[in-house]
Design a protein around this motif. Structure first.
Motif, PDB file in Angstrom:
ATOM      1  N   UNK A 224       0.778  -1.236   0.000  1.00 29.81           N
ATOM      2  CA  UNK A 224       0.000   0.000   0.000  1.00 29.81           C
ATOM      3  C   UNK A 224       0.806   1.279   0.000  1.00 29.81           C
ATOM      4  N   UNK A 225       2.137   1.183  -0.016  1.00 34.09           N
ATOM      5  CA  UNK A 225       2.958   2.407  -0.031  1.00 34.09           C
ATOM      6  C   UNK A 225       2.808   3.106  -1.376  1.00 34.09           C
ATOM      7  N   UNK A 226       2.705   4.409  -1.329  1.00 29.23           N
ATOM      8  CA  UNK A 226       2.590   5.169  -2.584  1.00 29.23           C
ATOM      9  C   UNK A 226       3.963   5.632  -3.070  1.00 29.23           C
ATOM     10  N   UNK A 227       3.973   6.229  -4.246  1.00 29.54           N
ATOM     11  CA  UNK A 227       5.237   6.677  -4.841  1.00 29.54           C
ATOM     12  C   UNK A 227       5.926   7.736  -3.988  1.00 29.54           C
ATOM     13  N   UNK A 228       5.124   8.568  -3.320  1.00 22.73           N
ATOM     14  CA  UNK A 228       5.702   9.636  -2.507  1.00 22.73           C
ATOM     15  C   UNK A 228       6.537   9.078  -1.358  1.00 22.73           C
ATOM     16  N   UNK A 229       6.050   8.006  -0.706  1.00 21.24           N
ATOM     17  CA  UNK A 229       6.783   7.418   0.408  1.00 21.24           C
ATOM     18  C   UNK A 229       8.097   6.805  -0.075  1.00 21.24           C
ATOM     19  N   UNK A 230       8.039   6.081  -1.199  1.00 25.15           N
ATOM     20  CA  UNK A 230       9.253   5.456  -1.752  1.00 25.15           C
ATOM     21  C   UNK A 230      10.293   6.534  -2.084  1.00 25.15           C
ATOM     22  N   UNK A 231       9.810   7.632  -2.683  1.00 27.71           N
ATOM     23  CA  UNK A 231      10.738   8.714  -3.041  1.00 27.71           C
ATOM     24  C   UNK A 231      11.358   9.335  -1.790  1.00 27.71           C
ATOM     25  N   UNK A 232      10.539   9.520  -0.747  1.00 26.86           N
ATOM     26  CA  UNK A 232      11.045  10.112   0.493  1.00 26.86           C
ATOM     27  C   UNK A 232      12.094   9.219   1.154  1.00 26.86           C
ATOM     28  N   UNK A 233      11.927   7.907   1.048  1.00 26.91           N
ATOM     29  CA  UNK A 233      12.894   6.979   1.655  1.00 26.91           C
ATOM     30  C   UNK A 233      14.281   7.195   1.059  1.00 26.91           C
ATOM     31  N   UNK A 234      14.368   7.291  -0.255  1.00 26.42           N
ATOM     32  CA  UNK A 234      15.686   7.420  -0.892  1.00 26.42           C
ATOM     33  C   UNK A 234      16.222   8.858  -0.838  1.00 26.42           C
ATOM     34  N   UNK A 235      15.298   9.815  -0.757  1.00 23.53           N
ATOM     35  CA  UNK A 235      15.760  11.182  -0.499  1.00 23.53           C
ATOM     36  C   UNK A 235      16.367  11.282   0.895  1.00 23.53           C
ATOM     37  N   UNK A 236      15.741  10.621   1.856  1.00 21.96           N
ATOM     38  CA  UNK A 236      16.270  10.607   3.219  1.00 21.96           C
ATOM     39  C   UNK A 236      17.602   9.876   3.272  1.00 21.96           C
ATOM     40  N   UNK A 237      17.733   8.840   2.464  1.00 23.23           N
ATOM     41  CA  UNK A 237      19.018   8.128   2.379  1.00 23.23           C
ATOM     42  C   UNK A 237      20.126   9.084   1.932  1.00 23.23           C
ATOM     43  N   UNK A 238      19.808   9.906   0.925  1.00 21.05           N
ATOM     44  CA  UNK A 238      20.789  10.899   0.478  1.00 21.05           C
ATOM     45  C   UNK A 238      21.106  11.914   1.553  1.00 21.05           C
ATOM     46  N   UNK A 239      20.073  12.325   2.317  1.00 15.27           N
ATOM     47  CA  UNK A 239      20.296  13.288   3.403  1.00 15.27           C
ATOM     48  C   UNK A 239      21.153  12.693   4.512  1.00 15.27           C
ATOM     49  N   UNK A 240      20.977  11.409   4.798  1.00 13.03           N
ATOM     50  CA  UNK A 240      21.808  10.755   5.817  1.00 13.03           C
ATOM     51  C   UNK A 240      23.281  10.781   5.406  1.00 13.03           C
TER      52      UNK A 240
END
Length: 407
Positions: free
Chosen positions: A313-329
């Motif tokens: 049930x995850x939408x595209x926005x959540x998936x995008x935020x996960x990898x954006x957060x990975x870049x921020x880390x």
């Protein structure tokens, strides 16, 4: 939730060693880029403080000048009003013009500056005397204090000179005599009293002498000056006092701060700092390319995880935020390590003077450093922005993947 997934992806071992290598290179580039930015900006801050301290030796907090022309007339009433200003510590009347100094066959074109007895109260030039003493003489028997470079150009030592110098100044209202130019000049002898060493811009240009002498040579009135140099009790009140003086003297006069007296210099220093900042940002741009590669490879490795999340049930926005957060880390960790490295390097330079200035002719023998919290904040924001832009492409690519649970 996106932070939890990003942290697990960040810590989890990768199936392909190449991903770890690319991620490490990306992290190292961020660390080096952030550290380099902070160190270079801190060095520029150090030089800026050094130059300001040198210029504050010669330039006062405020200076009263004519709005047009070369001279201003000040009545005794206006001078008394200046003395009554609460925040003014002292002021000095000055008369300045071009002059030719001659010592035998040696000559030097200088700016001759006649000052009164209060000059030592508004500047610290007297504290930078390297030969002789700070003496100005009288209008009839003037002495002169030379810039160190001018002293060398005239081939003399002020504290040991036997013969006087000859000064030539253009008289007011005189026309240049093409047959004999000396007929258009006033000339008089000056006794060398001392020399100062501050900064090359002053040392090779200025000489100081008695105010009344310069006024006589230029055929100025006794109440005519080229400016008034003002020292304040509290430099923090500069803007307030500038406004008050401008209101009192009116539009025929202008009141300049130390910054405005050296506007060109400060603008050049500021531009240089930002140009260097822009150039060093290219290091972070290189790190961004590495980050794009590392995150793209991570997206390829986590394809099944992405499809499972979408199936749940995850939408595209959540998936995008996960990898954006990975870049921020990656950016936060790199910026933190870079900041620590920069602080250590700056502290070692301040404490041990590890990197010297070559040549031995500078005021200081090592690169000056001054750390400012604004630079740390600027570098942190820069790293974050660059990292977000770098992470945007692989994060978007992860978000648009179709669900395919069957192998």
């Amino acid at each position: 939730m996106n932070l939890l997934f990003a942290w697990r992806y960040f810590r989890a071992p990768k199936s392909t060693n190449a991903i770890n290598i690319v991620a490490s290179v990306s992290m190292t580039a961020i660390v080096v880029g952030a550290a380099a930015l902070i160190v270079v900006l801190s060095v520029f801050n150090g030089f800026e403080d050094l130059v300001k301290s040198l210029y504050s030796t010669f330039y006062t907090d405020l200076k009263l000048l004519p709005a047009s022309g070369k001279t201003l007339i000040l009545s005794q009433q206006q001078l008394n009003r200046l003395k009554s200003f609460e925040h003014i510590k002292a002021f000095s009347l000055v008369a300045e013009d071009k002059a030719l100094l001659q010592n035998g066959e040696l000559q030097s074109l200088v700016s001759i500056k006649g000052v009164d007895e209060n000059y030592t109260k508004v500047t610290s030039v007297a504290d930078h005397i390297v030969n002789g003493k700070f003496l100005l003489g009288t209008p009839d028997q003037p002495a002169v204090v030379l810039g160190a470079v001018v002293e060398t150009a005239l081939g003399l030592q002020s504290d040991r000179s036997i013969f006087p110098l000859t000064a030539y100044l253009f008289r007011r209202g005189s026309n240049i005599n093409t047959i004999d130019p000396l007929q258009s000049l006033s000339s008089a002898n000056l006794v060398p009293a001392g020399s100062f060493l501050i900064q090359q811009d002053f040392d090779n240009k200025y000489v100081l002498t008695n105010l009344g002498f310069v006024q006589q040579m230029l055929k100025w009135r006794p109440d005519e000056y080229s400016g008034v140099e003002i020292a304040l009790k509290d430099p923090g009140q500069t803007a307030q006092v500038q406004k008050q003086l401008q209101e009192y003297f009116g539009k025929n006069y202008k009141v300049l701060t130390r910054y405005q007296q050296n506007l060109g210099l400060y603008n050049v220093m500021r531009v240089e700092k930002w140009v260097i900042y822009a150039i060093l940002c290219l290091i972070l741009a290189v790190a961004a390319f590495n980050m794009i590669g590392a995150l793209t490879m991570l997206v390829m490795e986590k394809q099944k995880d992405i499809q499972v999340l979408k199936a749940m049930g995850s939408n595209n926005s959540l998936i995008q935020k996960i990898f954006l957060t990975e870049g921020l880390l990656l950016a936060i960790l790199g910026a933190a390590l870079g900041t620590i490295l920069a602080v250590i390097l700056c502290w070692m330079q301040i404490r041990f003077h590890l990197v010297p200035l070559q040549g031995g002719t500078f005021v200081v023998s090592y690169y000056p450093v001054k750390m400012q919290w604004q630079d740390f904040l600027l570098v942190l924001i820069t790293v974050m922005v660059v990292s977000l832009l770098a992470a945007l492409f692989p994060a978007r690519k992860a978000a648009v993947q179709a669900i395919e649970l069957k192998s």
